[in-house]
Enzyme design. Structure first.
Site, PDB file in Angstrom:
ATOM      1  N   CYS A  80       0.836  -1.197   0.000  1.00 12.38           N
ATOM      2  CA  CYS A  80       0.000   0.000   0.000  1.00 12.38           C
ATOM      3  C   CYS A  80       0.877   1.256   0.000  1.00 12.38           C
ATOM      4  O   CYS A  80       1.614   1.482  -0.948  1.00 12.38           O
ATOM      5  CB  CYS A  80      -0.979  -0.030   1.169  1.00 12.38           C
ATOM      6  SG  CYS A  80      -2.322   1.191   0.995  1.00 12.38           S
ATOM      7  N   HIS A 184      -3.772  -4.907  -0.060  1.00 10.60           N
ATOM      8  CA  HIS A 184      -3.380  -5.382   1.265  1.00 10.60           C
ATOM      9  C   HIS A 184      -3.443  -6.914   1.321  1.00 10.60           C
ATOM     10  O   HIS A 184      -4.515  -7.475   1.537  1.00 10.60           O
ATOM     11  CB  HIS A 184      -4.318  -4.810   2.331  1.00 10.60           C
ATOM     12  CG  HIS A 184      -4.113  -3.360   2.598  1.00 10.60           C
ATOM     13  ND1 HIS A 184      -3.193  -2.898   3.513  1.00 10.60           N
ATOM     14  CD2 HIS A 184      -4.697  -2.274   2.059  1.00 10.60           C
ATOM     15  CE1 HIS A 184      -3.231  -1.577   3.537  1.00 10.60           C
ATOM     16  NE2 HIS A 184      -4.123  -1.169   2.651  1.00 10.60           N
ATOM     17  N   GLU A 186      -2.486  -8.774   3.663  1.00  6.49           N
ATOM     18  CA  GLU A 186      -2.853  -9.182   5.026  1.00  6.49           C
ATOM     19  C   GLU A 186      -4.354  -9.115   5.262  1.00  6.49           C
ATOM     20  O   GLU A 186      -4.851  -9.640   6.265  1.00  6.49           O
ATOM     21  CB  GLU A 186      -2.099  -8.321   6.057  1.00  6.49           C
ATOM     22  CG  GLU A 186      -2.639  -6.928   6.277  1.00  6.49           C
ATOM     23  CD  GLU A 186      -2.207  -5.917   5.227  1.00  6.49           C
ATOM     24  OE1 GLU A 186      -2.501  -4.722   5.409  1.00  6.49           O
ATOM     25  OE2 GLU A 186      -1.582  -6.317   4.224  1.00  6.49           O
TER      26      GLU A 186
END
Length: 203
Positions: A80, A184, A186
């Site tokens: 990001c 992202h 995650e």
């Protein structure tokens, strides 16, 4: 061991938790010795470009990260804002980026009034070249995005993945051992987990 760079911005705990799930040790740190002893570096980030560069400068990590990436050839992954910091600069701010990959970050300019900025939510990506980061990833890959700016690369050779949001844009970039993803991983469940596993096992 992955060093997750802590410069005051980013989803650090979520990244560490996902790395733990795939069996990879990590340390959240701004300590140069700990980063130098790690096998890989992960540069996360959420927020504004100038704030990110200012924080990296305050922690004394700008030249150090460049040295680790360019001289030591250590694999590094920006996520990001962390990806945007890998470029030269951003329309969002006035400070110089790390300049590790030749691109600049520009704000979305959308003709479709039904589309909103920021680009937020799950979206499909397309692979543009082979890479250890993408090895074994088959089928439609979907990742979670939250961003208003995107990379505009000088050369197609640095575009690793693209996404379409009003128009096609680079959502992942690469230069040798240096990688960046706008989304992202995650927050992207199995898709993100597979990509992070490639980073720690194959890159």
């Amino acid at each position: 061991m992955v060093a997750i760079v802590d410069y005051g911005l980013g989803n650090l705990g979520s990244i560490a938790n996902m790395l733990k799930v795939i069996g990879e040790k990590s340390v959240i740190t701004a300590d140069k010795d700990k980063i130098a002893s790690a096998d890989r570096i992960l540069l996360p980030g959420v927020g504004a470009f100038d704030a990110g560069m200012s924080k990296l400068t305050e922690t004394g990590l700008v030249d150090f990260i460049k040295e680790q990436a360019l001289k030591e050839k250590k694999p590094i992954l920006g996520i990001c804002l962390g990806m945007q910091l890998l470029g030269r600069k951003s329309e969002e701010g006035s400070l110089e980026g790390l300049s590790l990959i030749p691109f600049e970050s520009v704000r979305f300019q959308l003709d479709d009034t039904n589309l909103r900025v920021p680009h937020m939510g799950w979206d499909i990506v397309e692979f543009q070249q082979k890479s250890p980061l993408l090895e074994g990833l088959i089928g439609r890959q979907r990742y979670y995005f939250v961003h208003s700016y995107h990379a505009k690369c000088d050369s197609k050779e640095n575009v690793l993945m693209t996404c379409d949001y009003g128009y096609e844009f680079a959502c992942a970039v690469v230069r040798d051992n240096i990688y960046g993803v706008q989304f992202h991983p995650e927050k992207s469940h199995d898709f993100g987990m597979a990509l992070l596993e490639n980073f720690v096992r194959r890159c």
